[in-house]
Design an enzyme around this catalytic site. Structure first.
Site, short mmCIF file in Angstrom:
data_model
loop_
_atom_site.label_atom_id
_atom_site.label_comp_id
_atom_site.label_asym_id
_atom_site.label_seq_id
_atom_site.Cartn_x
_atom_site.Cartn_y
_atom_site.Cartn_z
N ASP A 1 0.84 -1.18 0.00
CA ASP A 1 0.00 0.00 0.00
C ASP A 1 0.88 1.24 0.00
OD1 ASP A 1 -2.35 1.29 -0.15
OD2 ASP A 1 -3.00 0.89 1.91
N ILE A 2 0.41 2.29 -0.67
CA ILE A 2 1.15 3.54 -0.72
C ILE A 2 0.75 4.37 0.50
CG2 ILE A 2 1.66 5.60 -2.06
CD1 ILE A 2 0.85 4.09 -4.54
N ASP B 1 -4.93 2.42 -4.47
CA ASP B 1 -3.47 2.47 -4.47
C ASP B 1 -2.87 1.25 -3.78
OD1 ASP B 1 -4.22 2.99 -1.92
OD2 ASP B 1 -2.87 4.67 -1.60
#
Length: 1136
Positions: A284-285, A328
């Site tokens: 995950d960003i 994202d």
């Protein structure tokens, strides 16, 4: 006649045109060609190759002439016989060479000319070396035959055939005139010979034109078939790349095999398999919410696309199978579908490389974003659910644990479980992460976690294999360009921007490319039709082995093929003219010619009128169509025309039954009209009759051969018994020094029989050619059907991955760069989320459920029934976006062909939104039907919203279509904060839908995560009075008619075992009303069963502002472990 047909075809707008060499019709006919010079050149190469088999017939005729000269006539010395034997040997050698099928094109270009020179030379040699006096009719029958065969059998262009024919006729006439000076009435004989040679040339031109017309049509059909085949191959390869970019190869193969199959089964086909020892990576960003507020949706799509393109390259390097992109969030697995012992090691290398790759986003956005990676190892159920918009996904409690590993990790670190560590074989240095203290689910599962510090062993790429698509050598080389060690950026090659558009664009040659034309030329020129025919027909009759194919061939009517019967009246006309020059002209001759010619013209006109509708009366054209459409009528007319021509010539022979004396040969020219001086001309007329009899295409070669032998036999009988004395008298005038083996009348019989044999070979060859063209025509139709079926299957597969208009965008004819990837903004779109909140309680991975497979099978049935609704005509504009666990997401208003103006009425602009509501109601009915059949009590909780969105595709290598925007987020909140069995909408959506007569119940203000307080409504149904579309909650409860309407329209199961109002999943909490300060009781699903939502509010990454500006939906599909049982994660309500 041939020129008129050419004009008709060119005037019809076909591909065939006349490119005049001179401004005269005959020369324009000789220059008949395609408009495209390259196409004409290709046709000539193709045509010459297909005509090579005809050269054998020409050589057969030349060999028959040599045998005839050796056996029948006399007046030959040893030199002449030796020369004849030499010619016979050369012709036999040439025939043997042709039968071997040698493919040297340069040699083949010279062989037809060599065969003509041999035939012409031996004719002239026999004339010049003849011991007796040369007459004006010596070898005339053979000249007529060979002159005709020039056009029909030699694999040469028509212009060359005309030149060779002119050479044959001129050389023969010069030899006759030069050597036969002492022959009486030489001028009349030369005139008659010219007429007969002209007839042979016209018959040859007619046959050549008809054959060329059929060849050109077959060539165009074959070319189109091959073009279609090659284009379909290119499209199939392109669609295959697109399909394999989304689905693993083993799943794609099964889907293609099952596509279109009508298997009667109680359940829908499910493509799901269980895999043990699989490492699952979630990434995950962190901090993406901060940059999402500073970039537009399309810019964010571009940033994510470029980032995930790097991740896809890394997944190929490290043998990962990318599963899905959720906002994202990126997750992939290693060790499935193909097992490998180093799956955990590869996953960790993948995670470390992703942390490095995020530097690109840091530089691009100038913000402190980072990657948080979690890895867990366990078992998964991997496959596809539903029948539309397929997305490969994984399900199991270990998948949920991997998701928890990511959410409980730290930015810039790779967080692994204890089980994953056990598969690393000491290749990495690790340290304790204590993730179980930050995540309750991990603590309850008894899992210890660790952070990766560094790699102790460098990564050495293995030989690439096929996983989710194909890995090319170039891609591997680019990834292996830099050695892997901790001091270098080992993934710089894979993490750099790349052009992945070849996956979705046309990367191969197209129709206008040199490679395409080269392959097309090779396929066309190398086709061997006669060899193909041998596998489909019997040897003697040439009938197709398949009875249905033979029936279709007999019923088949080739355009302009019936014109060949026009040769019969033409032969009668010109031979009668020649007869009036050198033979008696009595009343019987005139009557036979008149009656025969009229009958032949009438019969021929009845056949050809269909092809010249402007030249004949309409009733006659209709009669011609009826005759040509009847198989037996065509055959009978063809036989009658041939027989009539033969009978007419035989009747004319009666005028020569009275013999003449040798002294008559010294009489004047006027005596030719009353005395039969040259009865041998009837045999030469018969040669033309036999040639004309071999022309009609509606008669089979066996029937033609029978008719030819009957006509020849009848003329032989007339030669021997009827006009035998006249022939003897004609022969007696030639003072020969050598004796004959046979008298002249028997020599003429031998000539007719030899010509008949040669024409029988020709008839067989022509039928072979006709059957080859029909076989290719049939293959063209079959190829079109197969191509259509392949295209349908491939398009069905591709359109189940991307919507049709999106797939068409990627599968265009030009390459596209990253910035050209699909991204489209829509101002007015409807979005629907529909979930089954109680499915998480139903899901279990116990043995009785086949480790959860049977639960997913039931979910597949539900989703498949939902997908089936999209096939209904009224829901064609509804597009399924994706499924997230048991949550179904669809949208309306995404049809690019839909043209709506801003000033249009609401009922026009938002008709698709009302259609989406009807679709939601049908979903409830479909689920209710499944409940009745399976004795379950599942209910749908739905939310609908409208507004602007951005649609786009992330990932050129592995495309993923999705929609983003605040409108999508609100629709998700309407579902997650709603009530089971109800459809929740916002105030703005209510204002639109009330114009369509829908009834709503005001719910009140609802606290929506990231949105604050929103006034929402429950959609009750559709009423007849649009003015009473809003009802309060108390009015609804106190109105029994409304409750009845609720039950009828929505079929809510009020006898369910769950009390949704008292369920812990729907705990009632007070919310302050913004206007009056009163408390409204609302159901807050954020505090429901954790199996439906991830509660990550304690994580800094998931802290949301009161106004959500992110265009992304961050959700995840996984299975989590509750207390004592397993639940299926529906979707996350997390907004980054």
């Amino acid at each position: 006649m041939a020129a008129s047909v050419a004009e008709k075809e060119s005037g019809s707008g076909g591909d065939l045109v006349g490119q005049p060499l001179l401004q005269t019709a005959p020369f324009r006919f000789l220059q008949r060609s395609f408009r495209d010079p390259a196409l004409e050149k290709l046709y000539q190469s193709y045509s010459v190759k297909q005509k090579r088999a005809g050269l054998e017939v020409f050589l057969y005729a030349a060999i028959l002439y040599d045998v005839y000269m050796l056996v029948v006539p006399g007046g030959q010395d040893a030199l002449m016989r030796g020369l004849t034997i030499a010619f016979l040997g050369l012709n036999l050698g040439l025939l043997a060479w042709c039968c071997r099928g040698v493919q040297h094109s340069s040699v083949w270009a010279a062989v037809p000319h060599l065969a003509w020179h041999l035939a012409n030379s031996q004719l002239l040699a026999h004339l010049f070396l003849k011991k007796n006096e040369v007459t004006g009719r010596d070898s005339l029958g053979w000249v007529l035959l060979l002159d005709y065969l020039l056009f029909v059998t030699l694999p040469l262009r028509l212009r060359y055939c005309v030149v060779l024919s002119a050479g044959t006729c001129a050389s023969y006439l010069v030899a006759i005139v030069g050597l036969g000076k002492s022959d009486a009435h030489l001028l009349q004989q030369v005139i008659a010979n010219c007429l007969l040679l002209l007839t042979a040339n016209l018959l040859g031109l007619t046959s050549c034109y008809l054959a060329d017309n059929q060849q050109r049509r077959a060539f165009l059909e074959t070319r189109q078939s091959l073009e279609m085949k090659l284009v379909i191959e290119e499209q199939s390869a392109e669609q295959e790349r697109l399909l394999l970019s989304v689905l693993p190869e083993h799943v794609a193969v099964k889907m293609r095999q099952d596509l279109g199959s009508s298997k009667d089964s109680q359940f829908k086909k499910i493509y799901m398999s269980r895999h043990e020892n699989v490492s699952i990576l979630y990434a995950d960003i962190v901090g993406f919410t901060a940059i999402s507020s500073t970039y537009s949706a399309s810019e964010l799509v571009k940033i994510l696309n470029e980032l995930f393109a790097r991740f896809d390259r890394l997944s190929e390097r490290y043998q990962q199978l990318r599963i899905k992109i959720l906002g994202d969030c990126y997750y992939c697995i290693s060790g499935a579908p193909r097992e490998r012992p180093d799956h955990a090691v590869l996953c960790v290398h993948m995670g470390l490389s992703m942390v490095k790759a995020i530097k690109y986003v840091q530089q691009k956005t100038n913000s402190p974003v980072d990657m948080r990676v979690g890895i867990h190892t366990g078992a998964v159920l991997a496959g596809v659910l539903g029948q539309r918009q397929w997305q490969f996904d994984v399900y199991s409690k270990d998948v949920e644990l991997a998701n928890k590993m990511e959410s409980s990790g730290l930015p810039g670190r790779v967080h692994i479980s204890e089980k994953t560590l056990s598969y690393l074989n000491g290749e990495f240095e690790v340290e304790a992460a204590l993730g179980e203290k930050r995540e309750e689910t991990l603590r309850m599962a008894g899992i210890k976690t660790f952070f990766i510090v560094k790699a102790l062993k460098p990564f050495h790429p293995a030989t690439p294999d096929v996983r989710n698509g194909k890995v090319t050598e170039e891609e591997t080389a680019s990834c292996d360009a830099t050695p892997d060690n901790k001091d270098s950026d080992d993934d710089s090659a894979c993490a750099s921007p790349v052009d992945d558009s070849h996956v979705l664009s046309n990367g191969r040659a197209r129709e206008d490319s040199a490679d395409f034309k080269k392959r097309l030329r090779k396929e066309l020129v190398n086709r061997d039709g006669h060899r193909d025919l041998m596998n489909h027909t019997t040897f003697f009759t040439l009938s197709f082995k398949d009875r249905e194919t033979e029936r279709e061939y007999n019923l088949h009517k080739e355009s302009f093929s019936s014109i060949s019967v026009m040769g019969c009246p033409l032969v009668l006309l010109i031979t009668s003219a020649a007869q009036f020059v050198v033979l008696p002209r009595d009343l019987m001759n005139i009557l036979s010619f008149t009656v025969g010619f009229l009958l032949l013209v009438i019969l021929s006109a009845m056949i050809v009128a269909e092809f010249f509708p402007s030249s004949f009366p309409r009733p006659m054209v209709r009669c011609s169509e009826a005759l040509n459409n009847s198989l037996w009528t065509r055959r009978v007319i063809g036989v009658v025309v041939i027989a009539l021509l033969g009978v007419t010539n035989i009747v004319d022979m009666v005028s020569c039954t009275v013999p003449s004396s040798p002294s008559n040969y010294t009489t004047t020219t006027e005596d030719l009209g009353s005395v039969c001086l040259y009865p041998s001309y009837f045999s030469y007329f018969c040669v033309l009759v036999l040639i004309a009899a071999s022309l009609p295409a509606q008669v089979s070669h066996l029937v033609k051969a029978g008719l030819l032998f009957l006509i020849a036999t009848a003329h032989c009988c007339m030669n021997v018994f009827a006009i035998g004395p006249a022939l003897d008298c004609e022969e007696a005038t030639n003072h020969r020094d050598w004796g004959n083996i046979a008298p002249g009348k028997y020599a003429l019989c031998g000539l007719l029989l030899a010509v008949t044999i040669a024409l029988a070979f020709l008839a067989r060859h022509l039928e072979k050619a006709s059957r080859v063209l029909f076989l290719w025509k049939t293959e063209v139709e079959d190829q079109r059907e197969r191509a259509s079926d392949i295209r349908r299957r491939n398009e069905a597969l591709v359109y189940n991955i991307l919507p049709p208009h999106v797939a068409a965008h990627f599968m265009g004819s030009r390459k596209r760069q990253h910035e050209e990837l699909y991204s489209q903004s829509y101002a007015e779109v409807g979005v629907l989320f529909a979930s089954m909140p109680n499915f998480s309680d139903f899901y279990s991975e116990e043995t009785v459920n086949n480790q959860g497979l049977e639960c997913l099978r039931f979910l597949n049935e539900v989703i498949s029934d939902f997908d089936a609704l999209l096939e209904l005509p009224q829901f064609q504009d509804i597009i399924k976006i994706k499924t997230i666990g048991s949550t179904y997401m669809a949208a309306s208003g995404l049809n690019p062909s839909r043209q709506v103006k801003p000033d249009d009425p609401i009922k026009v602009r938002w008709s698709h939104l009302a259609l989406l509501v009807e679709f939601a109601l049908e979903l409830k009915k479909a689920l209710q039907g499944i409940n009745e059949q399976s004795f379950n009590h599942f209910v749908l909780k739905m939310g609908i919203n409208h507004g602007p969105i951005t649609a786009g595709v992330i990932g050129a290598r592995k495309p993923h279509y999705d929609i983003w925007g605040n409108s999508v987020n609100v629709a998700s909140r309407m579902e997650s904060t709603g009530k089971a069995g109800c459809i929740q909408v916002t105030d703005e959506t209510t204002e639109i839908l009330k114009h369509f007569g829908y009834i709503f119940e005001q719910r009140g203000l609802v606290s929506v995560k990231g949105k604050g307080q929103l006034m929402t409504y429950y959609l009750i149904g559709k009423g007849s009075n649009p003015e009473s579309t809003l009802r309060s909650k108390e009015e609804t409860k106190n109105n029994p008619e409304t409750n009845l309407k609720l039950n009828e329209d929505f079929k809510i199961n009020l006898e369910t075992n769950e009390d949704f109002s008292n369920s812990p999943e729907h705990e009632i909490i007070p919310v302050q009303h913004s206007s009056g300060g009163n408390l409204n009781w609302v159901e807050e699903s954020e505090q429901r069963n954790p199996g439906h939502n991830l509660d990550l509010s304690d994580d800094p990454k998931h802290q949301l502002s009161s106004e959500d500006t992110s265009p992304l939906i961050l959700s995840s599909t996984a299975v989590i472990s509750g207390s004592g049982e397993t639940h299926l994660l529906q979707k996350s309500d997390v907004d980054d």
